[in-house]
Design a protein around this motif. Structure first.
Motif, PDB file in Angstrom:
ATOM      1  N   ALA A 242       0.857  -1.184   0.000  1.00 37.70           N
ATOM      2  CA  ALA A 242       0.000   0.000   0.000  1.00 37.70           C
ATOM      3  C   ALA A 242       0.895   1.236   0.000  1.00 37.70           C
ATOM      4  N   PRO A 243       0.513   2.300  -0.693  1.00 38.13           N
ATOM      5  CA  PRO A 243       1.379   3.486  -0.762  1.00 38.13           C
ATOM      6  C   PRO A 243       1.581   4.127   0.609  1.00 38.13           C
ATOM      7  N   ILE A 244       2.798   4.610   0.846  1.00 39.90           N
ATOM      8  CA  ILE A 244       3.095   5.329   2.082  1.00 39.90           C
ATOM      9  C   ILE A 244       2.390   6.681   2.043  1.00 39.90           C
ATOM     10  N   ARG A 245       1.771   7.046   3.137  1.00 39.91           N
ATOM     11  CA  ARG A 245       1.026   8.292   3.187  1.00 39.91           C
ATOM     12  C   ARG A 245       1.611   9.231   4.242  1.00 39.91           C
ATOM     13  N   TYR A 246       1.321  10.511   4.069  1.00 40.13           N
ATOM     14  CA  TYR A 246       1.743  11.524   5.030  1.00 40.13           C
ATOM     15  C   TYR A 246       0.587  11.884   5.957  1.00 40.13           C
ATOM     16  N   VAL A 247       0.927  12.416   7.128  1.00 34.40           N
ATOM     17  CA  VAL A 247      -0.065  12.858   8.107  1.00 34.40           C
ATOM     18  C   VAL A 247       0.122  14.335   8.435  1.00 34.40           C
ATOM     19  N   ASN A 248       1.361  14.726   8.706  1.00 35.43           N
ATOM     20  CA  ASN A 248       1.621  16.120   9.054  1.00 35.43           C
ATOM     21  C   ASN A 248       3.064  16.486   8.755  1.00 35.43           C
ATOM     22  N   GLN A 249       3.350  17.758   8.812  1.00 36.73           N
ATOM     23  CA  GLN A 249       4.705  18.277   8.731  1.00 36.73           C
ATOM     24  C   GLN A 249       5.010  18.953  10.056  1.00 36.73           C
ATOM     25  N   CYS A 250       6.075  18.510  10.719  1.00 32.41           N
ATOM     26  CA  CYS A 250       6.421  19.024  12.048  1.00 32.41           C
ATOM     27  C   CYS A 250       7.590  19.993  11.920  1.00 32.41           C
ATOM     28  N   VAL A 251       7.378  21.230  12.354  1.00 31.32           N
ATOM     29  CA  VAL A 251       8.385  22.278  12.200  1.00 31.32           C
ATOM     30  C   VAL A 251       8.694  22.878  13.563  1.00 31.32           C
ATOM     31  N   SER A 252       9.967  22.843  13.952  1.00 25.77           N
ATOM     32  CA  SER A 252      10.362  23.549  15.168  1.00 25.77           C
ATOM     33  C   SER A 252      10.713  24.977  14.797  1.00 25.77           C
ATOM     34  N   LEU A 253      10.289  25.911  15.636  1.00 25.88           N
ATOM     35  CA  LEU A 253      10.569  27.333  15.423  1.00 25.88           C
ATOM     36  C   LEU A 253      11.298  27.843  16.658  1.00 25.88           C
ATOM     37  N   GLY A 254      12.494  27.306  16.903  1.00 24.66           N
ATOM     38  CA  GLY A 254      13.182  27.540  18.157  1.00 24.66           C
ATOM     39  C   GLY A 254      12.734  26.511  19.172  1.00 24.66           C
ATOM     40  N   ARG A 255      13.080  26.733  20.432  1.00 28.24           N
ATOM     41  CA  ARG A 255      12.719  25.786  21.488  1.00 28.24           C
ATOM     42  C   ARG A 255      11.353  26.072  22.101  1.00 28.24           C
ATOM     43  N   LYS A 256      10.798  27.245  21.858  1.00 24.99           N
ATOM     44  CA  LYS A 256       9.550  27.619  22.526  1.00 24.99           C
ATOM     45  C   LYS A 256       8.347  27.647  21.595  1.00 24.99           C
ATOM     46  N   GLU A 257       8.588  27.592  20.300  1.00 24.78           N
ATOM     47  CA  GLU A 257       7.500  27.679  19.328  1.00 24.78           C
ATOM     48  C   GLU A 257       7.598  26.527  18.336  1.00 24.78           C
ATOM     49  N   GLY A 258       6.458  26.166  17.777  1.00 23.93           N
ATOM     50  CA  GLY A 258       6.438  25.115  16.770  1.00 23.93           C
ATOM     51  C   GLY A 258       5.248  25.270  15.856  1.00 23.93           C
ATOM     52  N   LEU A 259       5.214  24.434  14.831  1.00 30.13           N
ATOM     53  CA  LEU A 259       4.112  24.427  13.880  1.00 30.13           C
ATOM     54  C   LEU A 259       3.917  23.006  13.377  1.00 30.13           C
ATOM     55  N   ILE A 260       2.730  22.480  13.578  1.00 28.99           N
ATOM     56  CA  ILE A 260       2.362  21.171  13.061  1.00 28.99           C
ATOM     57  C   ILE A 260       1.314  21.396  11.982  1.00 28.99           C
ATOM     58  N   GLN A 261       1.734  21.246  10.740  1.00 29.14           N
ATOM     59  CA  GLN A 261       0.834  21.442   9.614  1.00 29.14           C
ATOM     60  C   GLN A 261       0.280  20.094   9.174  1.00 29.14           C
ATOM     61  N   TYR A 262      -1.020  19.913   9.317  1.00 25.75           N
ATOM     62  CA  TYR A 262      -1.642  18.659   8.887  1.00 25.75           C
ATOM     63  C   TYR A 262      -1.805  18.667   7.373  1.00 25.75           C
ATOM     64  N   VAL A 263      -1.618  17.485   6.774  1.00 19.08           N
ATOM     65  CA  VAL A 263      -1.590  17.385   5.315  1.00 19.08           C
ATOM     66  C   VAL A 263      -2.422  16.199   4.847  1.00 19.08           C
TER      67      VAL A 263
ATOM     68  N   ASP B  36      -6.479  22.843   6.112  1.00 17.76           N
ATOM     69  CA  ASP B  36      -6.697  24.011   6.965  1.00 17.76           C
ATOM     70  C   ASP B  36      -6.209  23.806   8.395  1.00 17.76           C
ATOM     71  N   ALA B  37      -6.191  22.568   8.871  1.00 13.72           N
ATOM     72  CA  ALA B  37      -5.858  22.304  10.276  1.00 13.72           C
ATOM     73  C   ALA B  37      -4.360  22.447  10.530  1.00 13.72           C
ATOM     74  N   ALA B  38      -4.020  23.144  11.611  1.00 11.81           N
ATOM     75  CA  ALA B  38      -2.630  23.302  12.013  1.00 11.81           C
ATOM     76  C   ALA B  38      -2.569  23.538  13.517  1.00 11.81           C
ATOM     77  N   LEU B  39      -1.550  22.976  14.149  1.00 13.48           N
ATOM     78  CA  LEU B  39      -1.301  23.177  15.572  1.00 13.48           C
ATOM     79  C   LEU B  39      -0.138  24.139  15.700  1.00 13.48           C
ATOM     80  N   THR B  40      -0.260  25.158  16.562  1.00 16.90           N
ATOM     81  CA  THR B  40       0.775  26.175  16.656  1.00 16.90           C
ATOM     82  C   THR B  40       1.151  26.438  18.114  1.00 16.90           C
ATOM     83  N   GLY B  41       2.217  27.208  18.296  1.00 12.30           N
ATOM     84  CA  GLY B  41       2.594  27.669  19.618  1.00 12.30           C
ATOM     85  C   GLY B  41       3.393  26.662  20.419  1.00 12.30           C
ATOM     86  N   ARG B  42       3.323  26.827  21.730  1.00 11.28           N
ATOM     87  CA  ARG B  42       4.100  25.995  22.652  1.00 11.28           C
ATOM     88  C   ARG B  42       3.702  24.523  22.547  1.00 11.28           C
TER      89      ARG B  42
END
Length: 423
Positions: free
Chosen positions: A341-362, A370-376
């Protein structure tokens, strides 16, 4: 006679594949050898942290694979003959097998002189190619001479040393607006607020993200004081500046180059079918389409995911591909059915320093939704992902080293000979 499996490269994908094979297959039936040039596992996803002065936990490979039955060979791979099924390596000094068994890796010079690397040929029945990638200078003049890279530990350590000597107020330019560039720029700006950090991107800042993700990224860049040059092509790098196609040069006491990755050149020198960029063409089981005794995993593989889109070079692609590879090899040897079965993606995890981040769902084929998790909370999420990936490598059999399946018979030799390949 044991079936000989050689895994080349002990990054995330190679180490995970070797450990999963050790868990899947009976020790009496297979001999698994993991070849790597360095004695430690490198957390490549943390190289931007290492570069700004953070210390990372050492992870010796011999300790990680102790008791698994995987033999660790510390050597540099210099050639692969996929028709004769041999790997040529250069070994210097003593090599320690997982479990603490020491094996001599090369002849020692007499009279106390330093030993020269000894060439050795390792025969295999199944090869797992996981040599990965390094930085790509894109052929831009001056990059090799003047820019720093963080695709490797030596590169990150050289940048770390340079930044430690850099006076306050000096400009640092990060070239590349992808995940690596964004993480490097934010990590640097947070760790060294006394420096003037600039990001130069060929496209728009975060143009692969959703509106919410892009908005959050811009807010973090603004808070950290990062200057951004969007839609800017770099045409050259000099010792004190970055040259652009349509605007003035950007001052740079230090330039960090993060514009993408180039695969190890070894595969292109073999008879394996490769793309124009040197990636090995594989099927959905990560098996070479030209040489069925060879499996390729990680950045070196040209594999198709959902929607027949090529998997991007990333840990998000490499880890599930490593699971897929090990399961496919084990299924072939034990008479099972390989997953395809083809490998699929779920999200892109991005660190923005040690105190901030961004989880972009795909979507499954890696398009932002549209869904994304941000902040601490997103920063904590990303840290858990990184720790989880390292834990999986550091515990290659997941705490269960018992071999479950027996090899049912020697697979048919289907690799083409040199004579057949030339017809």
């Amino acid at each position: 006679m044991q079936h000989r499996i050689i895994v080349l490269g002990a990054g995330y994908t190679g180490a995970i594949t070797a450990g999963r094979l050790a868990r899947r297959l009976h020790r009496d039936d297979v001999a698994i050898t993991l070849v790597n040039a360095e004695p430690d596992f490198v957390e490549r996803v943390r190289m931007h942290q290492l570069a700004v002065g953070q210390d990372l936990r050492p992870r010796p490979l011999d300790e990680m694979f102790a008791g698994t039955g995987v033999e660790l060979r510390l050597a540099t791979v210099t050639g692969v003959d996929v028709d004769r099924r041999t790997v040529t390596v250069e070994v210097k000094g003593d090599v320690k097998a997982a479990g603490g068994i020491k094996a001599t890796g090369g002849a020692k010079a007499t009279g106390g002189a330093e030993a020269r690397p000894a060439a050795e040929q390792l025969p295999y029945d199944t090869l797992v190619y996981a040599l990965g990638s390094g930085w790509d200078d894109q052929g831009v003049p001056g990059v090799v001479e003047h820019a720093h890279e963080i695709a490797s530990r030596p590169g990150a350590l050289r940048l770390r040393e340079r930044l430690a000597r850099l006076d306050a107020g000096r400009p640092v330019v990060v070239v590349g607006g992808g995940l690596t560039g964004v993480e490097a720029a934010t990590e640097l700006a947070e760790a060294r607020p006394d420096l003037m950090v600039t990001l130069v991107a060929r496209g728009g800042l975060g143009d692969w993200l959703s509106d919410r993700g892009r908005s959050h990224l811009r807010k973090v860049f603004g808070r950290l004081g990062i200057i951004v040059h969007e839609h800017t092509a770099v045409t050259g790098v000099e010792a004190d500046r970055v040259l652009t196609a349509d605007g003035p040069a950007v001052p740079a006491a230090v330039t960090v180059w993060t514009t993408g990755f180039a695969v190890h050149p070894l595969a292109r020198a073999t008879a394996l079918e490769t793309t124009g960029t040197g990636r090995v063409v594989v099927d959905r089981t990560m098996r070479s389409v030209s040489h069925p005794d060879v499996y390729v995993v990680g950045d070196a593989a040209m594999a198709l995911g959902h929607g027949d889109k090529p998997l991007r070079m990333s840990c998000a692609s490499g880890t599930p591909a490593a699971w897929r590879t090990a399961d496919a090899v084990a299924a072939r040897l034990t008479g099972g059915t390989a997953p395809d079965a083809p490998i699929r993606y779920v999200n892109q995890c991005v660190s923005l320093g040690r105190k901030e981040g961004l989880i972009q769902y795909v979507t499954a084929d890696d398009r932002a939704v549209d869904a994304a998790l941000t902040g601490r909370l997103a920063a904590v999420y990303k840290e858990l992902v990184c720790k989880g990936a390292a834990w999986g490598v550091a515990h290659p059999t997941l705490g269960r080293p018992v071999r479950r399946r027996r090899v049912v018979g020697e697979p048919a030799r289907t690799t083409r000979t040199a004579a057949e390949a030339s017809t």
